[in-house]
Design a protein around this motif. Structure first.
Motif, PDB file in Angstrom:
ATOM      1  N   PRO A  71      50.165  76.713  65.586  1.00  0.00           N
ATOM      2  CA  PRO A  71      49.362  77.937  65.587  1.00  0.00           C
ATOM      3  C   PRO A  71      50.239  79.159  65.845  1.00  0.00           C
ATOM      4  CG  PRO A  71      48.889  76.626  67.548  1.00  0.00           C
ATOM      5  CD  PRO A  71      49.877  75.858  66.726  1.00  0.00           C
ATOM      6  N   LEU A  72      50.206  80.110  64.915  1.00  0.00           N
ATOM      7  CA  LEU A  72      51.001  81.322  65.048  1.00  0.00           C
ATOM      8  C   LEU A  72      50.097  82.516  65.326  1.00  0.00           C
ATOM      9  CD1 LEU A  72      53.528  80.893  62.092  1.00  0.00           C
ATOM     10  CD2 LEU A  72      53.838  80.305  64.499  1.00  0.00           C
ATOM     11  N   PRO A  73      50.526  83.414  66.216  1.00  0.00           N
ATOM     12  CA  PRO A  73      49.712  84.594  66.516  1.00  0.00           C
ATOM     13  C   PRO A  73      49.621  85.516  65.310  1.00  0.00           C
ATOM     14  CG  PRO A  73      51.793  84.627  67.765  1.00  0.00           C
ATOM     15  CD  PRO A  73      51.760  83.364  66.988  1.00  0.00           C
ATOM     16  N   THR A  74      48.450  86.073  65.134  1.00  0.00           N
ATOM     17  CA  THR A  74      48.158  86.960  64.016  1.00  0.00           C
ATOM     18  C   THR A  74      47.275  88.092  64.523  1.00  0.00           C
ATOM     19  OG1 THR A  74      48.170  85.020  62.556  1.00  0.00           O
ATOM     20  CG2 THR A  74      47.195  87.014  61.673  1.00  0.00           C
ATOM     21  N   SER A  75      47.399  89.256  63.919  1.00  0.00           N
ATOM     22  CA  SER A  75      46.528  90.365  64.315  1.00  0.00           C
ATOM     23  C   SER A  75      45.110  90.099  63.810  1.00  0.00           C
ATOM     24  CB  SER A  75      47.044  91.685  63.736  1.00  0.00           C
ATOM     25  OG  SER A  75      46.822  91.725  62.335  1.00  0.00           O
ATOM     26  N   GLN A  76      44.150  90.747  64.429  1.00  0.00           N
ATOM     27  CA  GLN A  76      42.767  90.600  63.995  1.00  0.00           C
ATOM     28  C   GLN A  76      42.593  91.113  62.569  1.00  0.00           C
ATOM     29  OE1 GLN A  76      39.818  91.936  66.830  1.00  0.00           O
ATOM     30  NE2 GLN A  76      41.035  91.204  68.548  1.00  0.00           N
ATOM     31  N   ALA A  77      43.257  92.210  62.236  1.00  0.00           N
ATOM     32  CA  ALA A  77      43.152  92.773  60.884  1.00  0.00           C
ATOM     33  C   ALA A  77      43.697  91.795  59.844  1.00  0.00           C
ATOM     34  CB  ALA A  77      43.895  94.107  60.806  1.00  0.00           C
ATOM     35  N   GLU A  78      44.830  91.171  60.149  1.00  0.00           N
ATOM     36  CA  GLU A  78      45.413  90.191  59.222  1.00  0.00           C
ATOM     37  C   GLU A  78      44.506  88.973  59.085  1.00  0.00           C
ATOM     38  OE1 GLU A  78      48.325  88.574  56.567  1.00  0.00           O
ATOM     39  OE2 GLU A  78      47.839  90.579  57.250  1.00  0.00           O
ATOM     40  N   PHE A  79      43.890  88.551  60.186  1.00  0.00           N
ATOM     41  CA  PHE A  79      42.950  87.439  60.156  1.00  0.00           C
ATOM     42  C   PHE A  79      41.796  87.730  59.196  1.00  0.00           C
ATOM     43  CE2 PHE A  79      39.122  85.532  62.439  1.00  0.00           C
ATOM     44  CZ  PHE A  79      39.247  84.294  61.843  1.00  0.00           C
ATOM     45  N   VAL A  80      41.216  88.915  59.301  1.00  0.00           N
ATOM     46  CA  VAL A  80      40.111  89.302  58.410  1.00  0.00           C
ATOM     47  C   VAL A  80      40.584  89.261  56.963  1.00  0.00           C
ATOM     48  CG1 VAL A  80      38.599  91.210  57.712  1.00  0.00           C
ATOM     49  CG2 VAL A  80      38.877  90.660  60.133  1.00  0.00           C
ATOM     50  N   THR A  81      41.765  89.806  56.698  1.00  0.00           N
ATOM     51  CA  THR A  81      42.309  89.827  55.335  1.00  0.00           C
ATOM     52  C   THR A  81      42.521  88.411  54.812  1.00  0.00           C
ATOM     53  OG1 THR A  81      43.395  91.951  55.723  1.00  0.00           O
ATOM     54  CG2 THR A  81      44.244  90.613  53.906  1.00  0.00           C
ATOM     55  N   LEU A  82      43.164  87.554  55.604  1.00  0.00           N
ATOM     56  CA  LEU A  82      43.442  86.181  55.168  1.00  0.00           C
ATOM     57  C   LEU A  82      42.156  85.397  54.916  1.00  0.00           C
ATOM     58  CD1 LEU A  82      46.402  85.313  57.562  1.00  0.00           C
ATOM     59  CD2 LEU A  82      46.525  85.607  55.073  1.00  0.00           C
ATOM     60  N   LEU A  83      41.197  85.530  55.818  1.00  0.00           N
ATOM     61  CA  LEU A  83      39.940  84.800  55.665  1.00  0.00           C
ATOM     62  C   LEU A  83      39.176  85.276  54.436  1.00  0.00           C
ATOM     63  CD1 LEU A  83      38.540  82.535  57.231  1.00  0.00           C
ATOM     64  CD2 LEU A  83      37.131  84.268  58.309  1.00  0.00           C
ATOM     65  N   THR A  84      39.172  86.564  54.192  1.00  0.00           N
ATOM     66  CA  THR A  84      38.472  87.140  53.037  1.00  0.00           C
ATOM     67  C   THR A  84      39.100  86.680  51.722  1.00  0.00           C
ATOM     68  OG1 THR A  84      37.899  89.059  54.379  1.00  0.00           O
ATOM     69  CG2 THR A  84      37.722  89.315  52.000  1.00  0.00           C
ATOM     70  N   GLN A  85      40.415  86.502  51.719  1.00  0.00           N
ATOM     71  CA  GLN A  85      41.118  86.114  50.498  1.00  0.00           C
ATOM     72  C   GLN A  85      41.051  84.619  50.193  1.00  0.00           C
ATOM     73  OE1 GLN A  85      45.095  87.585  51.128  1.00  0.00           O
ATOM     74  NE2 GLN A  85      44.512  89.688  50.620  1.00  0.00           N
ATOM     75  N   LEU A  86      40.598  83.829  51.149  1.00  0.00           N
ATOM     76  CA  LEU A  86      40.541  82.380  50.939  1.00  0.00           C
ATOM     77  C   LEU A  86      39.526  82.010  49.863  1.00  0.00           C
ATOM     78  CD1 LEU A  86      40.591  80.664  54.447  1.00  0.00           C
ATOM     79  CD2 LEU A  86      42.343  80.564  52.693  1.00  0.00           C
ATOM     80  N   ASP A  87      39.832  80.961  49.150  1.00  0.00           N
ATOM     81  CA  ASP A  87      38.885  80.366  48.224  1.00  0.00           C
ATOM     82  C   ASP A  87      37.657  79.947  49.030  1.00  0.00           C
ATOM     83  OD1 ASP A  87      38.066  77.359  47.200  1.00  0.00           O
ATOM     84  OD2 ASP A  87      38.394  78.784  45.556  1.00  0.00           O
ATOM     85  N   PRO A  88      36.432  80.179  48.541  1.00  0.00           N
ATOM     86  CA  PRO A  88      35.224  79.836  49.309  1.00  0.00           C
ATOM     87  C   PRO A  88      35.188  78.388  49.791  1.00  0.00           C
ATOM     88  CG  PRO A  88      34.628  81.179  47.425  1.00  0.00           C
ATOM     89  CD  PRO A  88      36.099  80.856  47.291  1.00  0.00           C
ATOM     90  N   ARG A  89      35.663  77.450  48.993  1.00  0.00           N
ATOM     91  CA  ARG A  89      35.665  76.040  49.413  1.00  0.00           C
ATOM     92  C   ARG A  89      36.595  75.809  50.595  1.00  0.00           C
ATOM     93  NH1 ARG A  89      35.478  71.952  44.318  1.00  0.00           N
ATOM     94  NH2 ARG A  89      33.248  72.153  43.977  1.00  0.00           N
ATOM     95  N   THR A  90      37.754  76.447  50.562  1.00  0.00           N
ATOM     96  CA  THR A  90      38.696  76.319  51.669  1.00  0.00           C
ATOM     97  C   THR A  90      38.107  76.942  52.927  1.00  0.00           C
ATOM     98  OG1 THR A  90      40.554  76.394  50.132  1.00  0.00           O
ATOM     99  CG2 THR A  90      41.047  76.834  52.447  1.00  0.00           C
ATOM    100  N   ARG A  91      37.502  78.114  52.770  1.00  0.00           N
ATOM    101  CA  ARG A  91      36.887  78.799  53.917  1.00  0.00           C
ATOM    102  C   ARG A  91      35.768  77.951  54.511  1.00  0.00           C
ATOM    103  NH1 ARG A  91      36.274  83.611  51.861  1.00  0.00           N
ATOM    104  NH2 ARG A  91      34.230  83.224  50.994  1.00  0.00           N
TER     105      ARG A  91
END
Length: 174
Positions: free
Chosen positions: A130-150
């Motif tokens: 587990p690597l630390p990530t900013s909240q903004a980056e988390f939102v971006t990464l989660l939004t960009q995920l394929d719906p099935r992966t999410r």
């Protein structure tokens, strides 16, 4: 067999609920690798009524369908889920919960720790680290995920006494 497993699970959850209540009442929290998040009934809080802050003072395992920033705060839409060890592949199996998604807010100083598949592989680290990530980056990464992966991703969430998320950690899935 199913009934005995249900009773054992029920006893375990009751024990966890009383433990969480005692820890919350004393102001302490378990730390370290032995302190694995355990679902605790939302009615067990020492600081607020369950109707106002159903997750206050608990740790939950959840899935999410979206994340966004609103008014300077990071918000997640989550639903309780279950994680099981998949011994065949030495990984986790995520069993999504049923029911409605609930909006939760991250504390401004909440820690976000991400593993694969939420984050990309980072040089010199394993996907399960587990690597630390900013909240903004988390939102971006989660939004960009394929719906099935999410939909197949799970998160350990820790809540403070006011029901804000203080820690988000994604569950490693290769």
């Amino acid at each position: 067999m199913h009934a005995s497993r249900h009773r054992a699970t029920s006893r375990l959850l009751t024990c966890a609920a009383f433990t969480a209540l005692a820890l919350t009442g004393c102001g302490g929290t378990p730390e370290g690798p032995a302190a694995t998040p355990t679902p605790v009934p939302a009615t067990v809080t020492a600081t607020a009524p369950a109707a106002e802050n159903p997750f206050a003072g608990t740790k939950q395992f959840a899935t999410t369908d979206r994340a966004w920033t609103e008014g300077g705060l990071t918000r997640l839409s989550v639903r309780s889920a279950e994680k099981k060890v998949n011994t065949q592949f030495d990984t986790w199996e995520i069993v999504p919960g049923t029911g409605e998604f609930v909006m939760v807010t991250l504390a401004k100083d909440a820690r976000v720790l991400l593993t694969v598949p939420i984050r990309d592989d980072a040089p010199g680290t394993s996907g399960g680290e587990p690597l630390p990530t900013s909240q903004a980056e988390f939102v971006t990464l989660l939004t960009q995920l394929d719906p099935r992966t999410r939909e197949g991703a799970g998160f350990d969430l820790s809540f403070d006494g006011e029901g804000r998320v203080t820690k988000v950690q994604s569950l490693y899935k290769p």
